[in-house]
Write a protein that holds these residues in place. Structure first.
Motif, PDB file in Angstrom:
ATOM      1  N   ILE A 176       0.866  -1.179   0.000  1.00  0.00           N
ATOM      2  CA  ILE A 176       0.000   0.000   0.000  1.00  0.00           C
ATOM      3  C   ILE A 176       0.900   1.226   0.000  1.00  0.00           C
ATOM      4  CG2 ILE A 176      -1.843   1.243   1.198  1.00  0.00           C
ATOM      5  CD1 ILE A 176      -2.648  -1.572   0.207  1.00  0.00           C
ATOM      6  N   VAL A 177       0.654   2.140  -0.932  1.00  0.00           N
ATOM      7  CA  VAL A 177       1.457   3.356  -1.045  1.00  0.00           C
ATOM      8  C   VAL A 177       0.557   4.579  -0.914  1.00  0.00           C
ATOM      9  CG1 VAL A 177       3.243   2.275  -2.468  1.00  0.00           C
ATOM     10  CG2 VAL A 177       1.298   3.358  -3.582  1.00  0.00           C
ATOM     11  N   SER A 178       1.147   5.678  -0.468  1.00  0.00           N
ATOM     12  CA  SER A 178       0.404   6.944  -0.386  1.00  0.00           C
ATOM     13  C   SER A 178       1.040   7.949  -1.343  1.00  0.00           C
ATOM     14  CB  SER A 178       0.408   7.489   1.037  1.00  0.00           C
ATOM     15  OG  SER A 178       1.696   7.897   1.411  1.00  0.00           O
ATOM     16  N   PHE A 179       0.193   8.795  -1.919  1.00  0.00           N
ATOM     17  CA  PHE A 179       0.632   9.842  -2.848  1.00  0.00           C
ATOM     18  C   PHE A 179      -0.518  10.819  -3.019  1.00  0.00           C
ATOM     19  CE2 PHE A 179      -1.530   6.583  -5.112  1.00  0.00           C
ATOM     20  CZ  PHE A 179      -2.268   7.223  -6.080  1.00  0.00           C
ATOM     21  N   ASP A 207      -2.321  12.732  -1.221  1.00  0.00           N
ATOM     22  CA  ASP A 207      -3.432  12.573  -0.270  1.00  0.00           C
ATOM     23  C   ASP A 207      -4.352  11.399  -0.604  1.00  0.00           C
ATOM     24  OD1 ASP A 207      -2.567  14.721   1.267  1.00  0.00           O
ATOM     25  OD2 ASP A 207      -3.661  16.148   0.010  1.00  0.00           O
ATOM     26  N   MET A 208      -3.841  10.406  -1.305  1.00  0.00           N
ATOM     27  CA  MET A 208      -4.586   9.191  -1.612  1.00  0.00           C
ATOM     28  C   MET A 208      -3.719   7.988  -1.267  1.00  0.00           C
ATOM     29  SD  MET A 208      -6.551   9.867  -5.204  1.00  0.00           S
ATOM     30  CE  MET A 208      -5.124  10.347  -6.136  1.00  0.00           C
ATOM     31  N   ILE A 209      -4.357   6.825  -1.248  1.00  0.00           N
ATOM     32  CA  ILE A 209      -3.606   5.585  -1.085  1.00  0.00           C
ATOM     33  C   ILE A 209      -3.981   4.647  -2.214  1.00  0.00           C
ATOM     34  CG2 ILE A 209      -3.349   5.755   1.420  1.00  0.00           C
ATOM     35  CD1 ILE A 209      -5.611   3.699   1.685  1.00  0.00           C
ATOM     36  N   GLY A 210      -3.118   3.703  -2.491  1.00  0.00           N
ATOM     37  CA  GLY A 210      -3.382   2.727  -3.533  1.00  0.00           C
ATOM     38  C   GLY A 210      -2.615   1.454  -3.276  1.00  0.00           C
ATOM     39  N   LYS A 211      -3.117   0.369  -3.827  1.00  0.00           N
ATOM     40  CA  LYS A 211      -2.465  -0.935  -3.700  1.00  0.00           C
ATOM     41  C   LYS A 211      -1.698  -1.221  -4.988  1.00  0.00           C
ATOM     42  CE  LYS A 211      -3.407  -5.706  -2.444  1.00  0.00           C
ATOM     43  NZ  LYS A 211      -4.431  -6.645  -1.971  1.00  0.00           N
ATOM     44  N   VAL A 212      -0.411  -1.499  -4.868  1.00  0.00           N
ATOM     45  CA  VAL A 212       0.447  -1.722  -6.031  1.00  0.00           C
ATOM     46  C   VAL A 212       0.028  -2.997  -6.746  1.00  0.00           C
ATOM     47  CG1 VAL A 212       2.812  -2.128  -6.805  1.00  0.00           C
ATOM     48  CG2 VAL A 212       2.378  -0.518  -4.941  1.00  0.00           C
ATOM     49  N   GLU A 213      -0.235  -2.866  -8.053  1.00  0.00           N
ATOM     50  CA  GLU A 213      -0.614  -4.013  -8.870  1.00  0.00           C
ATOM     51  C   GLU A 213       0.478  -4.418  -9.850  1.00  0.00           C
ATOM     52  OE1 GLU A 213      -4.387  -3.517 -10.755  1.00  0.00           O
ATOM     53  OE2 GLU A 213      -5.418  -3.994  -8.888  1.00  0.00           O
ATOM     54  N   LYS A 214       1.295  -3.455 -10.277  1.00  0.00           N
ATOM     55  CA  LYS A 214       2.360  -3.758 -11.237  1.00  0.00           C
ATOM     56  C   LYS A 214       3.491  -2.769 -11.030  1.00  0.00           C
ATOM     57  CE  LYS A 214       3.449  -4.465 -16.049  1.00  0.00           C
ATOM     58  NZ  LYS A 214       3.087  -4.279 -17.427  1.00  0.00           N
ATOM     59  N   ILE A 215       4.710  -3.247 -11.189  1.00  0.00           N
ATOM     60  CA  ILE A 215       5.886  -2.393 -11.060  1.00  0.00           C
ATOM     61  C   ILE A 215       6.529  -2.243 -12.433  1.00  0.00           C
ATOM     62  CG2 ILE A 215       8.128  -2.114  -9.947  1.00  0.00           C
ATOM     63  CD1 ILE A 215       7.018  -4.057  -7.759  1.00  0.00           C
ATOM     64  N   ASN A 216       6.639  -1.004 -12.889  1.00  0.00           N
ATOM     65  CA  ASN A 216       7.280  -0.698 -14.162  1.00  0.00           C
ATOM     66  C   ASN A 216       8.663  -0.111 -13.899  1.00  0.00           C
ATOM     67  OD1 ASN A 216       4.916  -1.419 -15.611  1.00  0.00           O
ATOM     68  ND2 ASN A 216       4.051   0.592 -15.196  1.00  0.00           N
ATOM     69  N   ASP A 217       9.405   0.206 -14.957  1.00  0.00           N
ATOM     70  CA  ASP A 217      10.752   0.766 -14.796  1.00  0.00           C
ATOM     71  C   ASP A 217      10.752   2.078 -14.018  1.00  0.00           C
ATOM     72  OD1 ASP A 217      11.975  -1.319 -16.136  1.00  0.00           O
ATOM     73  OD2 ASP A 217      11.899  -0.311 -18.080  1.00  0.00           O
ATOM     74  N   ASN A 218       9.826   2.980 -14.341  1.00  0.00           N
ATOM     75  CA  ASN A 218       9.813   4.309 -13.732  1.00  0.00           C
ATOM     76  C   ASN A 218       8.592   4.584 -12.870  1.00  0.00           C
ATOM     77  OD1 ASN A 218      12.248   5.239 -15.023  1.00  0.00           O
ATOM     78  ND2 ASN A 218      11.077   5.277 -16.919  1.00  0.00           N
ATOM     79  N   SER A 219       7.708   3.612 -12.743  1.00  0.00           N
ATOM     80  CA  SER A 219       6.453   3.874 -12.048  1.00  0.00           C
ATOM     81  C   SER A 219       5.818   2.580 -11.554  1.00  0.00           C
ATOM     82  CB  SER A 219       5.478   4.572 -13.009  1.00  0.00           C
ATOM     83  OG  SER A 219       5.242   3.741 -14.135  1.00  0.00           O
ATOM     84  N   ILE A 262       5.775   4.136   0.662  1.00  0.00           N
ATOM     85  CA  ILE A 262       5.188   2.863   1.077  1.00  0.00           C
ATOM     86  C   ILE A 262       4.692   3.016   2.511  1.00  0.00           C
ATOM     87  CG2 ILE A 262       5.619   0.419   1.528  1.00  0.00           C
ATOM     88  CD1 ILE A 262       7.895   0.613  -0.572  1.00  0.00           C
ATOM     89  N   ILE A 263       3.389   2.750   2.735  1.00  0.00           N
ATOM     90  CA  ILE A 263       2.838   2.858   4.092  1.00  0.00           C
ATOM     91  C   ILE A 263       2.501   1.509   4.694  1.00  0.00           C
ATOM     92  CG2 ILE A 263       2.040   5.229   3.808  1.00  0.00           C
ATOM     93  CD1 ILE A 263      -0.776   4.114   3.339  1.00  0.00           C
ATOM     94  N   ASP A 264       2.379   0.470   3.870  1.00  0.00           N
ATOM     95  CA  ASP A 264       2.140  -0.880   4.362  1.00  0.00           C
ATOM     96  C   ASP A 264       2.842  -1.838   3.416  1.00  0.00           C
ATOM     97  OD1 ASP A 264       1.286  -3.273   5.387  1.00  0.00           O
ATOM     98  OD2 ASP A 264      -0.851  -2.882   5.149  1.00  0.00           O
ATOM     99  N   ASP A 265       3.832  -2.539   3.947  1.00  0.00           N
ATOM    100  CA  ASP A 265       4.619  -3.397   3.077  1.00  0.00           C
ATOM    101  C   ASP A 265       4.190  -4.860   3.092  1.00  0.00           C
ATOM    102  OD1 ASP A 265       5.556  -4.076   5.542  1.00  0.00           O
ATOM    103  OD2 ASP A 265       7.663  -3.637   5.125  1.00  0.00           O
ATOM    104  N   SER A 266       3.005  -5.135   3.667  1.00  0.00           N
ATOM    105  CA  SER A 266       2.508  -6.507   3.594  1.00  0.00           C
ATOM    106  C   SER A 266       2.002  -6.766   2.185  1.00  0.00           C
ATOM    107  CB  SER A 266       1.385  -6.737   4.601  1.00  0.00           C
ATOM    108  OG  SER A 266       0.290  -5.908   4.316  1.00  0.00           O
ATOM    109  N   THR A 267       2.091  -7.977   1.731  1.00  0.00           N
ATOM    110  CA  THR A 267       1.710  -8.306   0.345  1.00  0.00           C
ATOM    111  C   THR A 267       0.577  -9.325   0.317  1.00  0.00           C
ATOM    112  OG1 THR A 267       3.479  -9.937   0.271  1.00  0.00           O
ATOM    113  CG2 THR A 267       3.962  -7.766  -0.653  1.00  0.00           C
ATOM    114  N   ASP A 268      -0.359  -9.200   1.232  1.00  0.00           N
ATOM    115  CA  ASP A 268      -1.500 -10.125   1.290  1.00  0.00           C
ATOM    116  C   ASP A 268      -2.463  -9.904   0.159  1.00  0.00           C
ATOM    117  OD1 ASP A 268      -0.429 -11.171   3.569  1.00  0.00           O
ATOM    118  OD2 ASP A 268      -1.626  -9.908   4.899  1.00  0.00           O
TER     119      ASP A 268
END
Length: 70
Positions: free
Chosen positions: A18-21, A23-35, A64-70
């Motif tokens: 879970i990441v913050s940016f 004033d929002m939060i989001g769950k990472v679904e895919k990691i790209n080279d720059n984003s 990164i605000i929550d590094d669990s990957t459940d």
């Protein structure tokens, strides 16, 4: 090993974090080279705002605000 592959391996972010940016939060679904691509539907006020379900966030713009990957 090329430079891009090395940089990607050194990132702390993982799919499911879970990441913050902006004033929002989001769950990472895919990691790209720059984003990363994040799912915004986990925001409490997602239904109140007209926004897309997913967005792209540059690696320099999130924390990164929550590094669990459940």
């Amino acid at each position: 090993m090329d430079a891009k592959k090395k940089e990607k391996e050194e990132l702390d972010v993982k799919v499911g974090n879970i990441v913050s940016f902006d004033d929002m939060i989001g769950k990472v679904e895919k990691i790209n080279d720059n984003s990363v691509i994040v799912d915004l539907t986990i925001n409490d006020n997602f239904d109140e705002h007209e926004m897309f379900e997913k967005t792209v966030v540059n690696h320099k713009r999130y924390k990164i605000i929550d590094d669990s990957t459940d």
